[in-house]
Design a protein around this motif. Structure first.
Motif, PDB file in Angstrom:
ATOM      1  N   GLN A 141       0.638  -1.315  -0.192  1.00  0.00           N
ATOM      2  CA  GLN A 141      -0.089   0.134   0.027  1.00  0.00           C
ATOM      3  C   GLN A 141       0.865   1.218  -0.075  1.00  0.00           C
ATOM      4  O   GLN A 141       1.929   1.325   0.651  1.00  0.00           O
ATOM      5  CB  GLN A 141      -0.943  -0.051   1.109  1.00  0.00           C
ATOM      6  CG  GLN A 141      -1.761   1.016   1.134  1.00  0.00           C
ATOM      7  CD  GLN A 141      -3.063   0.516   2.437  1.00  0.00           C
ATOM      8  OE1 GLN A 141      -3.586  -0.584   2.540  1.00  0.00           O
ATOM      9  NE2 GLN A 141      -2.855   1.105   3.409  1.00  0.00           N
ATOM     10  N   ILE A 191       3.046   2.308  -5.138  1.00  0.00           N
ATOM     11  CA  ILE A 191       2.851   2.848  -6.458  1.00  0.00           C
ATOM     12  C   ILE A 191       1.351   3.755  -6.325  1.00  0.00           C
ATOM     13  O   ILE A 191       1.234   4.670  -7.024  1.00  0.00           O
ATOM     14  CB  ILE A 191       2.537   1.570  -7.464  1.00  0.00           C
ATOM     15  CG1 ILE A 191       3.756   1.127  -7.598  1.00  0.00           C
ATOM     16  CG2 ILE A 191       2.078   2.201  -8.865  1.00  0.00           C
ATOM     17  CD1 ILE A 191       4.004   0.033  -8.664  1.00  0.00           C
ATOM     18  N   ARG A 192       0.605   2.998  -5.546  1.00  0.00           N
ATOM     19  CA  ARG A 192      -0.950   3.511  -5.391  1.00  0.00           C
ATOM     20  C   ARG A 192      -1.390   3.000  -4.306  1.00  0.00           C
ATOM     21  O   ARG A 192      -0.945   2.241  -3.547  1.00  0.00           O
ATOM     22  CB  ARG A 192      -1.878   3.053  -6.603  1.00  0.00           C
ATOM     23  CG  ARG A 192      -2.222   1.642  -6.429  1.00  0.00           C
ATOM     24  CD  ARG A 192      -2.979   1.194  -7.706  1.00  0.00           C
ATOM     25  NE  ARG A 192      -2.077   1.017  -9.000  1.00  0.00           N
ATOM     26  CZ  ARG A 192      -1.422  -0.165  -9.239  1.00  0.00           C
ATOM     27  NH1 ARG A 192      -1.482  -1.275  -8.587  1.00  0.00           N
ATOM     28  NH2 ARG A 192      -0.795  -0.404 -10.304  1.00  0.00           N
ATOM     29  N   VAL A 193      -2.413   3.779  -3.521  1.00  0.00           N
ATOM     30  CA  VAL A 193      -3.021   3.434  -2.285  1.00  0.00           C
ATOM     31  C   VAL A 193      -3.983   2.387  -2.327  1.00  0.00           C
ATOM     32  O   VAL A 193      -3.949   1.479  -1.479  1.00  0.00           O
ATOM     33  CB  VAL A 193      -3.749   4.752  -1.731  1.00  0.00           C
ATOM     34  CG1 VAL A 193      -4.316   4.482  -0.261  1.00  0.00           C
ATOM     35  CG2 VAL A 193      -2.618   5.994  -1.662  1.00  0.00           C
ATOM     36  N   GLN A 194      -4.665   2.179  -3.443  1.00  0.00           N
ATOM     37  CA  GLN A 194      -5.789   0.973  -3.359  1.00  0.00           C
ATOM     38  C   GLN A 194      -6.044   0.868  -4.960  1.00  0.00           C
ATOM     39  O   GLN A 194      -5.529   1.373  -5.860  1.00  0.00           O
ATOM     40  CB  GLN A 194      -7.297   1.656  -3.192  1.00  0.00           C
ATOM     41  CG  GLN A 194      -7.338   2.133  -1.632  1.00  0.00           C
ATOM     42  CD  GLN A 194      -8.683   2.367  -1.448  1.00  0.00           C
ATOM     43  OE1 GLN A 194      -8.900   2.086  -0.091  1.00  0.00           O
ATOM     44  NE2 GLN A 194      -9.555   3.081  -2.308  1.00  0.00           N
ATOM     45  N   ASP A 195      -6.207  -0.687  -5.016  1.00  0.00           N
ATOM     46  CA  ASP A 195      -6.564  -0.944  -6.169  1.00  0.00           C
ATOM     47  C   ASP A 195      -8.018  -0.934  -6.450  1.00  0.00           C
ATOM     48  O   ASP A 195      -8.629  -0.925  -5.757  1.00  0.00           O
ATOM     49  CB  ASP A 195      -5.910  -2.791  -6.535  1.00  0.00           C
ATOM     50  CG  ASP A 195      -4.333  -2.853  -6.622  1.00  0.00           C
ATOM     51  OD1 ASP A 195      -3.892  -2.061  -7.283  1.00  0.00           O
ATOM     52  OD2 ASP A 195      -4.020  -3.972  -5.876  1.00  0.00           O
ATOM     53  N   ASN A 237      -3.727   1.251 -17.070  1.00  0.00           N
ATOM     54  CA  ASN A 237      -2.317   0.294 -16.713  1.00  0.00           C
ATOM     55  C   ASN A 237      -1.248   1.349 -17.266  1.00  0.00           C
ATOM     56  O   ASN A 237      -1.320   2.184 -17.962  1.00  0.00           O
ATOM     57  CB  ASN A 237      -2.390  -0.943 -17.028  1.00  0.00           C
ATOM     58  CG  ASN A 237      -2.610  -1.327 -18.376  1.00  0.00           C
ATOM     59  OD1 ASN A 237      -1.925  -0.685 -19.220  1.00  0.00           O
ATOM     60  ND2 ASN A 237      -3.493  -2.404 -18.924  1.00  0.00           N
ATOM     61  N   ASP A 238      -0.001   0.652 -17.088  1.00  0.00           N
ATOM     62  CA  ASP A 238       1.031   1.393 -17.832  1.00  0.00           C
ATOM     63  C   ASP A 238       1.874  -0.003 -18.694  1.00  0.00           C
ATOM     64  O   ASP A 238       2.919   0.071 -18.941  1.00  0.00           O
ATOM     65  CB  ASP A 238       2.254   1.567 -16.877  1.00  0.00           C
ATOM     66  CG  ASP A 238       2.580   0.314 -15.939  1.00  0.00           C
ATOM     67  OD1 ASP A 238       1.994  -0.795 -15.925  1.00  0.00           O
ATOM     68  OD2 ASP A 238       3.643   0.601 -15.111  1.00  0.00           O
TER      69      ASP A 238
END
Length: 507
Positions: free
Chosen positions: A270, A273-277, A363-364
């Protein structure tokens, strides 16, 4: 495995699969044969003494008030079979039909049906020697038993109808002759004993249920690969979250996910990269888990049904003949609707994860997971096809068990439509296999675009099994061939078995 003993009380889902798909032979226990003989003596006494008992010395359904003489008993039973054999549509598969025959045998050997040993042995010989009746899939209301399809099962026993023998479709009479099985003449109660039960819906549902377990395991493996491909967050699977909402399926799935990705460097924490998926990743335990809870409930009910008596009338050990409603398919209708809904949701969330894999806006990764996009379409249309299957599943998931159309001049005024429910569940599961296989291929494709990362030990094993069948797609190919290979790979359990050698996937 050898011959499997059938005694009316110890049949399991796995044994059904061994016999239906593995062509294992069956034998009947001596105790069961004794019960069949005792039951038959009671029927013979009723006929001999001209006692009026439904289905033995009377007509059927609305004709229950019509008394049948001793002289007409054989004609009555033959007429029952040939008049009721009015099914429609493509026949059930060989394994489904073998399961139908097996379940009817298991019902008869409990000794409440009044059938003769000779007639029972004819059906057993057909199963063991590979005479498989042609049974159209459509035409059962799922109450008064699966009358029409089971009547088609009986036709070859009388030298009528059609059957498959040694891979060839032919007349029932020819199949019996080639197999060296004598044609029989039914006597009192026997026609009804052979067709009044829930064995068609239950047989189709048993095989679908078995396949759903494979699919549930594969869905966890596939979603773990997708989680890694998208560099998902492990925190959502922390036991602390699931212990305070302790649905067993949810707990099991969260545990599976952590075990599957253990050792992975793709997975993030967490805030890395991000806080939540997105929900389709973060809520895998809640969604997959709910379907697993449904699976376990359905399995419990099916295990009861395959060892139950579903005749009418019932002939008791004490010689009583009771008319009741054990032929009514509602207990199976509701659970197979439930199974269909549960497995539809596995496909639903899988398609959403597929979208997250191929949609460059989410996405990347390269758009549609392909180099030289524009010249190549890559995985673009795989999502279309998956979406079509998911949409079809939503239509199929509408419950059959909430419908009823009265029959037999309104004597049979509530029916289950359970056979429709079982067939729909089977079709939903087949569609969902394809959706999950598509996600699995896309996840592996996405993983190959990332360098410098390591998969978990279990997911690496799954990846290796997949790559034995399908390779990274450099440029557009005839896509359905690889999708077919991956779908069959899922169904074969090779991936599940390889992963289960490393970790235990809990359902």
């Amino acid at each position: 495995m050898g011959k499997i003993v059938i005694d009316g009380k110890s049949l399991t889902i796995e044994k059904v699969v061994h016999i239906a798909r593995g062509n294992e032979e069956v034998i009947i226990s001596e105790d069961a044969y004794d019960k069949v003989r005792e039951s038959r003596k009671i029927v013979d006494e009723i006929v001999k003494n001209d006692v009026v008992k439904y289905g033995i010395t009377t007509g059927f359904g609305k004709f229950a008030d019509v008394t049948i003489t001793q002289e007409d008993c054989k004609t009555l039973q033959r007429n029952l079979i040939i008049s009721h054999a009015c099914g429609f549509g493509e026949p059930f598969s060989i394994d489904e039909t073998r399961a139908i025959m097996l379940l009817r045998i298991n019902n008869l050997v409990k000794g409440y049906s009044g059938i003769r040993v000779e007639t029972l042995n004819t059906l057993i010989d057909m199963l063991n020697k590979g005479v498989t009746p042609i049974i159209p899939q459509k035409g059962s209301l799922g109450a008064s038993g699966d009358l029409a399809p089971l009547a088609h099962m009986v036709l070859p026993m009388l030298g009528e109808g059609e059957a498959v023998f040694n891979g060839e479709r032919m007349t029932g009479k020819k199949a019996m002759e080639l197999a060296g099985i004598d044609i029989i003449e039914l006597t009192a109660k026997e026609g009804l004993a052979l067709i009044n039960g829930t064995q068609v819906m239950t047989a189709v549902g048993v095989l679908a249920l078995y396949d759903s377990k494979i699919l549930l395991e594969a869905a966890d493996i596939t979603s773990a690969l997708t989680l890694e491909a998208l560099r998902g967050i492990r925190d959502a699977f922390n036991p602390a979250i699931h212990e305070i909402r302790p649905h067993q399926g949810q707990i099991n799935t969260a545990e599976n996910m952590l075990k599957l990705v253990e050792g992975s460097t793709f997975i993030t924490s967490q805030g890395d990269i991000r806080v939540q998926d997105a929900y389709s990743l973060r809520c895998i335990p809640q969604v997959h888990g709910a379907s697993k809870d449904a699976y376990r409930y359905v399995r419990e009910k099916v295990e009861i049904e395959i060892n139950s008596v579903t005749d009418n009338p019932i002939i008791t050990r004490e010689g009583e003949v009771y008319s009741g409603g054990n032929f009514h398919g509602q207990p199976m209708a509701i659970i197979f609707d439930f199974l269909g809904i549960a497995m539809s949701e596995i496909g639903n969330i899988s398609e959403r994860r597929l979208e997250r894999l191929i949609n460059y806006q989410l996405n990347d990764l390269p758009a549609f997971l392909v180099k030289k996009g524009g010249l190549n379409s890559g995985y673009m249309i795989t999502q279309y096809a998956a979406a079509a299957l998911v949409s079809e599943n939503k239509v199929l998931a509408h419950p059959a068990s909430v419908d009823s159309i009265p029959s037999s001049a309104n004597q049979e005024d509530h029916v289950s439509m359970g056979t429709i429910a079982a067939r729909k569940a089977r079709d939903i599961i087949n569609n969902t296999y394809r959706v999950v296989a598509t996600e699995m291929m896309a996840a592996c494709q996405a993983i190959d675009f990332r360098e410098g990362f390591k998969l978990g030990e279990a997911t690496q094993t799954a990846y290796n099994e997949i790559r034995k069948e399908v390779q990274f797609i450099e440029e557009d190919i005839v896509m359905y061939k690889d999708l077919d290979l991956c779908t069959e790979l899922l169904k074969s359990e090779k991936i599940n078995n390889a992963v289960n050698d490393i970790i235990k996937i809990n359902i």
